[in-house]
Design an enzyme around this catalytic site. Structure first.
Site, short mmCIF file in Angstrom:
data_model
loop_
_atom_site.label_atom_id
_atom_site.label_comp_id
_atom_site.label_asym_id
_atom_site.label_seq_id
_atom_site.Cartn_x
_atom_site.Cartn_y
_atom_site.Cartn_z
N LYS A 159 46.27 37.16 37.92
CA LYS A 159 46.10 38.62 37.96
C LYS A 159 45.28 39.06 39.17
O LYS A 159 45.68 39.98 39.90
CB LYS A 159 45.40 39.10 36.68
CG LYS A 159 46.26 39.12 35.42
CD LYS A 159 45.39 39.44 34.21
CE LYS A 159 46.17 39.49 32.92
NZ LYS A 159 47.06 40.66 32.81
N ARG A 167 49.41 48.56 36.67
CA ARG A 167 49.72 48.79 35.26
C ARG A 167 50.77 49.92 35.11
O ARG A 167 50.78 50.87 35.91
CB ARG A 167 48.47 49.20 34.50
CG ARG A 167 47.48 48.07 34.28
CD ARG A 167 47.81 47.27 33.06
NE ARG A 167 46.88 46.15 32.90
CZ ARG A 167 46.95 45.30 31.88
NH1 ARG A 167 47.90 45.42 30.97
NH2 ARG A 167 46.10 44.30 31.79
N HIS A 220 42.13 45.26 34.11
CA HIS A 220 42.57 44.19 35.00
C HIS A 220 44.05 44.34 35.31
O HIS A 220 44.78 45.04 34.60
CB HIS A 220 42.28 42.81 34.39
CG HIS A 220 42.74 42.66 32.98
ND1 HIS A 220 41.89 42.80 31.90
CD2 HIS A 220 43.95 42.39 32.45
CE1 HIS A 220 42.56 42.61 30.79
NE2 HIS A 220 43.81 42.37 31.09
N SER A 225 51.14 38.93 31.70
CA SER A 225 50.49 39.43 30.50
C SER A 225 49.66 38.34 29.84
O SER A 225 50.15 37.24 29.56
CB SER A 225 51.56 39.92 29.51
OG SER A 225 51.02 40.06 28.21
N GLY A 226 48.38 38.65 29.59
CA GLY A 226 47.52 37.69 28.91
C GLY A 226 48.01 37.41 27.49
O GLY A 226 47.97 36.28 27.02
N HIS A 227 48.47 38.45 26.80
CA HIS A 227 49.02 38.24 25.46
C HIS A 227 50.23 37.32 25.51
O HIS A 227 50.39 36.45 24.65
CB HIS A 227 49.41 39.59 24.85
CG HIS A 227 48.34 40.24 24.05
ND1 HIS A 227 47.25 40.83 24.63
CD2 HIS A 227 48.19 40.39 22.71
CE1 HIS A 227 46.47 41.34 23.68
NE2 HIS A 227 47.01 41.08 22.51
N ARG A 296 53.14 44.32 23.67
CA ARG A 296 52.30 44.90 24.73
C ARG A 296 53.11 45.84 25.63
O ARG A 296 52.59 46.83 26.14
CB ARG A 296 51.66 43.79 25.57
CG ARG A 296 50.69 42.94 24.80
CD ARG A 296 49.48 43.72 24.36
NE ARG A 296 48.48 43.86 25.41
CZ ARG A 296 47.39 44.60 25.33
NH1 ARG A 296 47.16 45.33 24.25
NH2 ARG A 296 46.52 44.65 26.32
N HIS A 302 52.17 47.02 29.63
CA HIS A 302 52.75 45.92 30.39
C HIS A 302 54.20 46.21 30.73
O HIS A 302 54.89 46.95 30.03
CB HIS A 302 52.68 44.61 29.61
CG HIS A 302 51.40 43.87 29.80
ND1 HIS A 302 51.01 43.33 31.01
CD2 HIS A 302 50.40 43.57 28.92
CE1 HIS A 302 49.84 42.74 30.87
NE2 HIS A 302 49.44 42.88 29.62
N ASP A 306 56.09 41.04 32.88
CA ASP A 306 54.79 40.46 32.55
C ASP A 306 54.90 39.55 31.33
O ASP A 306 54.29 38.48 31.27
CB ASP A 306 53.76 41.55 32.24
CG ASP A 306 53.56 42.53 33.38
OD1 ASP A 306 54.01 42.25 34.50
OD2 ASP A 306 52.95 43.60 33.13
#
Length: 356
Positions: A159, A167, A220, A225-227, A296, A302, A306
């Site tokens: 990221k 975003r 961020h 995507s962190g998820h 997300r 997102h 992502d």
């Protein structure tokens, strides 16, 4: 995944799916998100506090700008539905992905009855031994959490140090300002000619991207995507133990929420999912990962890319982590699972010479 051309689809059930084994069959919501489970002796019914169907934030310039400037919480609390319901649509999945604890739904999966067979893994054929700290239940729960944490570290590096991707909510502001001729940004003209922009304006009086979270997206960057990367890592570990051959039928009745989300019902076409055509544990775990990744997207924080890329990267992180676990485990383990792209992956000891 795309529907067959010239066919009608139900957007609520078919539009937000990924072309991954299991994700295009059966109800859109993974069975795992509908299962009761036991946690420390507490029986938990998985109904959620979702939002009212009309909830939308950042549909005007004042709200949007305040959120971009970090003034969170100025619009008050989220517009919650007072009645708890089973997750049944895109908004509900977005709410789960907004309020979860990242790896919590995958830990929950390990508590679902019969999800991971008692006799699975290295000690599966033994009548006298079973694993615990290694090759056992404790290890499995620990591995999916640790793999998830490792994947998030990878995501944050990408990221900030590689992509710094904008975003969707921020891009929605650029689109609105461009459409209203307030600013001139280098946005492809195909967006301005999209029927979606006109429909958005007709409903909200602006071209902003409506959000389900009053506080907007995280500060961020967006990609990956962190998820999604956490989902890819955790589900990969779960598949190793729950369905390594990708052919184990889901052990419980296939159900779906009623339209109001108050109850569960057996799917009308349940005969389609019997015997060799059954919904598999592998498929429902894939669907679980996709539900959280696309959830997300449904939140508005997102892009689809992502989520797709995040899941694939999370899978790679899990493979590397499991390789380390195999190399340092006291047992000579060989792990196997079916990847998101449909290939079987074998993880065998690489640095040990006492395993043949």
């Amino acid at each position: 995944w795309r529907p067959v051309s010239n066919t009608e689809i139900d957007p609520a059930q078919q539009l937000f799916r990924m072309d991954i084994d299991g994700c295009t069959r059966g109800p859109m919501v993974s069975q795992i998100l509908l299962e009761e489970f036991m946690y420390d002796g507490i029986q938990i019914e998985p109904k959620i506090q979702t939002q009212n169907a009309s909830t939308a934030y950042m549909t005007n310039f004042t709200e949007w700008l305040k959120v971009q400037n970090g003034e969170v919480g100025f619009v008050g609390q989220d517009d919650n539905d007072p009645v708890h319901r089973y997750p049944r649509n895109a908004r509900d999945l977005g709410v789960i992905a907004m309020r979860d604890r990242i790896s919590s739904v995958y830990m929950r999966a390990t508590f679902v009855r019969d999800m991971i067979p008692f006799g699975s893994g290295f000690y599966g054929k033994s009548h006298r031994q079973f694993g615990f700290a290694s090759a056992g239940g404790f290890a499995r729960r620990n591995e999916q959490v640790v793999a998830s944490i490792a994947s998030e570290t990878h995501a944050w590096f990408c990221k900030w140090n590689v992509h710094r991707f904008l975003r969707p909510e921020a891009f929605g502001g650029l689109a609105h300002l461009s459409m209203t001729k307030t600013r001139d940004y280098p946005i492809h003209e195909s967006l301005f000619n999209s029927a979606l922009m006109q429909k958005t304006f007709e409903k909200w009086g602006s071209y902003f991207l409506p959000q389900i979270n009053a506080r907007g997206g995280p500060s961020h960057p967006s990609y990956p995507s962190g998820h999604a990367i956490s989902a890819g890592a955790a589900v990969t570990v779960l598949k190793v133990y729950a369905d390594p051959d990708a052919n184990r039928c889901y052990p419980n009745t296939i159900r779906q929420p009623t339209s109001d989300g108050l109850n569960l019902e057996e799917v009308p076409n349940s005969k389609e999912f019997e015997n060799d055509k059954c919904l598999t544990v592998n498929g429902e775990l894939n669907k679980l990962a996709a539900n959280l990744a696309t959830g997300r997207d449904m939140s508005g924080v997102h892009w689809r890319a992502d989520g797709v890329a995040g899941m694939l990267q999370g899978e790679e992180v899990a493979i590397a982590y499991l390789q380390d676990e195999v190399d340092r485990a006291p047992e000579c383990q060989v792990l196997r699972f079916n990847s998101f792209e449909g290939d079987f992956v074998m993880i065998t000891p690489e640095i040990r010479h006492d395993c043949d």
